[in-house]
Design a protein around this motif. Structure first.
Motif, PDB file in Angstrom:
ATOM      1  N   PRO A  32      19.333  -5.789 -72.916  1.00 27.87           N
ATOM      2  CA  PRO A  32      19.756  -5.988 -74.308  1.00 27.87           C
ATOM      3  C   PRO A  32      21.044  -5.264 -74.682  1.00 27.87           C
ATOM      4  O   PRO A  32      21.744  -5.689 -75.600  1.00 27.87           O
ATOM      5  CB  PRO A  32      18.580  -5.444 -75.125  1.00 27.87           C
ATOM      6  N   ASP A  33      21.330  -4.177 -73.993  1.00 27.57           N
ATOM      7  CA  ASP A  33      22.493  -3.363 -74.348  1.00 27.57           C
ATOM      8  C   ASP A  33      23.653  -3.660 -73.410  1.00 27.57           C
ATOM      9  O   ASP A  33      23.551  -3.428 -72.213  1.00 27.57           O
ATOM     10  CB  ASP A  33      22.129  -1.881 -74.279  1.00 27.57           C
ATOM     11  N   ILE A  34      24.746  -4.150 -73.962  1.00 27.01           N
ATOM     12  CA  ILE A  34      25.915  -4.450 -73.139  1.00 27.01           C
ATOM     13  C   ILE A  34      26.648  -3.161 -72.768  1.00 27.01           C
ATOM     14  O   ILE A  34      27.117  -2.984 -71.649  1.00 27.01           O
ATOM     15  CB  ILE A  34      26.861  -5.395 -73.890  1.00 27.01           C
ATOM     16  N   HIS A  35      26.744  -2.255 -73.755  1.00 26.37           N
ATOM     17  CA  HIS A  35      27.497  -1.025 -73.534  1.00 26.37           C
ATOM     18  C   HIS A  35      26.780   0.122 -74.255  1.00 26.37           C
ATOM     19  O   HIS A  35      26.372  -0.027 -75.413  1.00 26.37           O
ATOM     20  CB  HIS A  35      28.927  -1.180 -74.090  1.00 26.37           C
ATOM     21  N   ILE A  36      26.643   1.234 -73.555  1.00 25.42           N
ATOM     22  CA  ILE A  36      26.028   2.438 -74.121  1.00 25.42           C
ATOM     23  C   ILE A  36      26.929   3.622 -73.829  1.00 25.42           C
ATOM     24  O   ILE A  36      27.473   3.728 -72.716  1.00 25.42           O
ATOM     25  CB  ILE A  36      24.625   2.662 -73.528  1.00 25.42           C
TER      26      ILE A  36
ATOM     27  N   HIS B 270      25.272  12.937 -66.118  1.00 23.20           N
ATOM     28  CA  HIS B 270      26.495  13.581 -65.619  1.00 23.20           C
ATOM     29  C   HIS B 270      27.647  12.603 -65.766  1.00 23.20           C
ATOM     30  O   HIS B 270      27.452  11.384 -65.746  1.00 23.20           O
ATOM     31  CB  HIS B 270      26.271  13.972 -64.144  1.00 23.20           C
ATOM     32  N   TRP B 271      28.868  13.127 -65.862  1.00 24.78           N
ATOM     33  CA  TRP B 271      30.027  12.242 -66.048  1.00 24.78           C
ATOM     34  C   TRP B 271      30.129  11.223 -64.917  1.00 24.78           C
ATOM     35  O   TRP B 271      30.589  10.091 -65.119  1.00 24.78           O
ATOM     36  CB  TRP B 271      31.326  13.052 -66.146  1.00 24.78           C
ATOM     37  N   SER B 272      29.680  11.592 -63.735  1.00 28.81           N
ATOM     38  CA  SER B 272      29.777  10.675 -62.594  1.00 28.81           C
ATOM     39  C   SER B 272      28.798   9.509 -62.696  1.00 28.81           C
ATOM     40  O   SER B 272      28.850   8.583 -61.876  1.00 28.81           O
ATOM     41  CB  SER B 272      29.519  11.436 -61.289  1.00 28.81           C
ATOM     42  N   ASP B 273      27.906   9.542 -63.675  1.00 28.77           N
ATOM     43  CA  ASP B 273      26.973   8.421 -63.863  1.00 28.77           C
ATOM     44  C   ASP B 273      27.611   7.251 -64.589  1.00 28.77           C
ATOM     45  O   ASP B 273      27.002   6.180 -64.683  1.00 28.77           O
ATOM     46  CB  ASP B 273      25.739   8.887 -64.652  1.00 28.77           C
ATOM     47  N   ALA B 274      28.806   7.422 -65.104  1.00 27.48           N
ATOM     48  CA  ALA B 274      29.494   6.321 -65.781  1.00 27.48           C
ATOM     49  C   ALA B 274      29.703   5.180 -64.800  1.00 27.48           C
ATOM     50  O   ALA B 274      30.336   5.345 -63.757  1.00 27.48           O
ATOM     51  CB  ALA B 274      30.837   6.800 -66.330  1.00 27.48           C
ATOM     52  N   ALA B 275      29.156   4.012 -65.115  1.00 30.32           N
ATOM     53  CA  ALA B 275      29.166   2.877 -64.202  1.00 30.32           C
ATOM     54  C   ALA B 275      28.508   1.703 -64.917  1.00 30.32           C
ATOM     55  O   ALA B 275      28.127   1.791 -66.076  1.00 30.32           O
ATOM     56  CB  ALA B 275      28.411   3.210 -62.913  1.00 30.32           C
ATOM     57  N   GLU B 276      28.362   0.616 -64.178  1.00 31.88           N
ATOM     58  CA  GLU B 276      27.619  -0.524 -64.700  1.00 31.88           C
ATOM     59  C   GLU B 276      26.276  -0.582 -63.991  1.00 31.88           C
ATOM     60  O   GLU B 276      26.200  -0.422 -62.771  1.00 31.88           O
ATOM     61  CB  GLU B 276      28.382  -1.827 -64.501  1.00 31.88           C
TER      62      GLU B 276
ATOM     63  N   THR C  56      26.970  -1.406 -69.319  1.00 31.18           N
ATOM     64  CA  THR C  56      28.021  -0.456 -68.976  1.00 31.18           C
ATOM     65  C   THR C  56      27.731   0.878 -69.644  1.00 31.18           C
ATOM     66  O   THR C  56      27.537   0.940 -70.857  1.00 31.18           O
ATOM     67  CB  THR C  56      29.394  -0.971 -69.425  1.00 31.18           C
ATOM     68  N   LEU C  57      27.675   1.910 -68.833  1.00 33.14           N
ATOM     69  CA  LEU C  57      27.412   3.257 -69.350  1.00 33.14           C
ATOM     70  C   LEU C  57      28.704   4.059 -69.376  1.00 33.14           C
ATOM     71  O   LEU C  57      29.382   4.197 -68.346  1.00 33.14           O
ATOM     72  CB  LEU C  57      26.390   3.973 -68.480  1.00 33.14           C
ATOM     73  N   SER C  58      29.041   4.565 -70.530  1.00 31.00           N
ATOM     74  CA  SER C  58      30.142   5.512 -70.669  1.00 31.00           C
ATOM     75  C   SER C  58      29.560   6.877 -70.975  1.00 31.00           C
ATOM     76  O   SER C  58      28.556   6.987 -71.695  1.00 31.00           O
ATOM     77  CB  SER C  58      31.102   5.094 -71.793  1.00 31.00           C
ATOM     78  N   VAL C  59      30.183   7.914 -70.437  1.00 26.09           N
ATOM     79  CA  VAL C  59      29.714   9.280 -70.650  1.00 26.09           C
ATOM     80  C   VAL C  59      30.833  10.060 -71.337  1.00 26.09           C
ATOM     81  O   VAL C  59      31.956  10.150 -70.823  1.00 26.09           O
ATOM     82  CB  VAL C  59      29.342   9.958 -69.321  1.00 26.09           C
ATOM     83  N   SER C  60      30.510  10.612 -72.492  1.00 25.33           N
ATOM     84  CA  SER C  60      31.504  11.391 -73.243  1.00 25.33           C
ATOM     85  C   SER C  60      31.266  12.885 -73.038  1.00 25.33           C
ATOM     86  O   SER C  60      30.137  13.313 -72.807  1.00 25.33           O
ATOM     87  CB  SER C  60      31.418  11.047 -74.729  1.00 25.33           C
TER      88      SER C  60
END
Lengths: 116, 116
Positions: free
Chosen positions: A7-11, A82-88, A111-115
């Motif tokens: 359901p979530d395209i981008h988080i 962790h920042w390295s988890d940013a990925a699809e 798509t996961l973004s990590v701030s």
């Protein structure tokens, strides 16, 4: 027909916060479920899979997923991102093919973004 | 042990040109698959093979042909490329599971194809 919905395209999640990625499937028989991760420009890496047995499945990189038949869900979790988890991230269900083997039916991905 | 490799990594074609994508695996896997990945679509199965000398159609086979003359190689051909075939192509391989298990597909790094 078999299908997978993410359901979530981008988080976006803050580093150190917990993560849950949602996955719902539609499959007539006992589902075989997978989570794959794809880093930018890379192939797909298997995080974990559910075949049978314990409904809480542990994977690599600190990820886990819980199979809930009543909700037709297989959500992916991680307690501290962790920042390295940013990925699809892709959820998939395995469907038997006529000849043999398995077709993976993929969701459209989250798509996961990590701030920081 | 290189796993699954794909050649080339990137290619630009003009409409109507032909090309062959090569997938090679060194894990002695029986099953091999070709998927395509399009934005917002996840991955979709094009063709697959359950053994040397055998191939079968997947979900989106039109415009593609495949061959598996050797167990370790699975070739994907485009006889007359079209812009709709612009995509990222992934090859995967898997072994026949022993006992109560489910096969796990191992993916190559992908081939990015642009058809102008």
């Amino acid at each position: 027909a078999q299908s997978v919905t993410q359901p979530d395209i981008h988080i976006t999640v803050s580093e150190g916060a917990s993560l849950e990625l949602r996955c719902n499937y539609s499959y007539g028989a006992t589902p075989y479920l997978f989570w794959y991760v794809q880093s930018p420009g890379q192939g797909l890496q298997l995080l974990l899979k559910y075949f049978s047995g314990d409904t809480l499945v542990q994977g690599i990189k600190g990820f886990e997923a819980e199979f809930k038949r009543s909700q037709s869900s297989f959500n992916l979790r991680k307690p501290s991102v962790h920042w390295s988890d940013a990925a699809e991230y892709f959820c998939a269900v395995g469907a038997s093919l006529a000849e043999a083997g398995t077709a993976l039916i993929f969701g459209k991905g989250t798509t996961l973004s990590v701030s920081s | 042990n290189a796993g699954v490799t794909q050649t080339p990594k990137f290619r630009v074609l003009k409409t109507g040109q032909s090309m062959t994508l090569l997938c090679a695996q060194d894990m002695n896997h029986e099953y091999m698959y070709w998927y395509r990945q399009d934005p917002g679509m996840g991955l979709r199965l094009i063709h697959y093979s359950v053994g040397e000398g055998t191939t079968a159609k997947g979900e989106v086979p039109d415009g593609y042909n495949v061959s598996r003359l050797k167990k370790q190689n699975f070739l994907l051909g485009l006889e007359s490329a079209a812009p709709s075939q612009t995509s990222v192509y992934f090859c995967a391989s898997s072994y026949i599971p022993r006992g109560p298990a489910w096969e796990t597909q191992y993916f190559g790094p992908g081939t990015r194809l642009l058809v102008l």
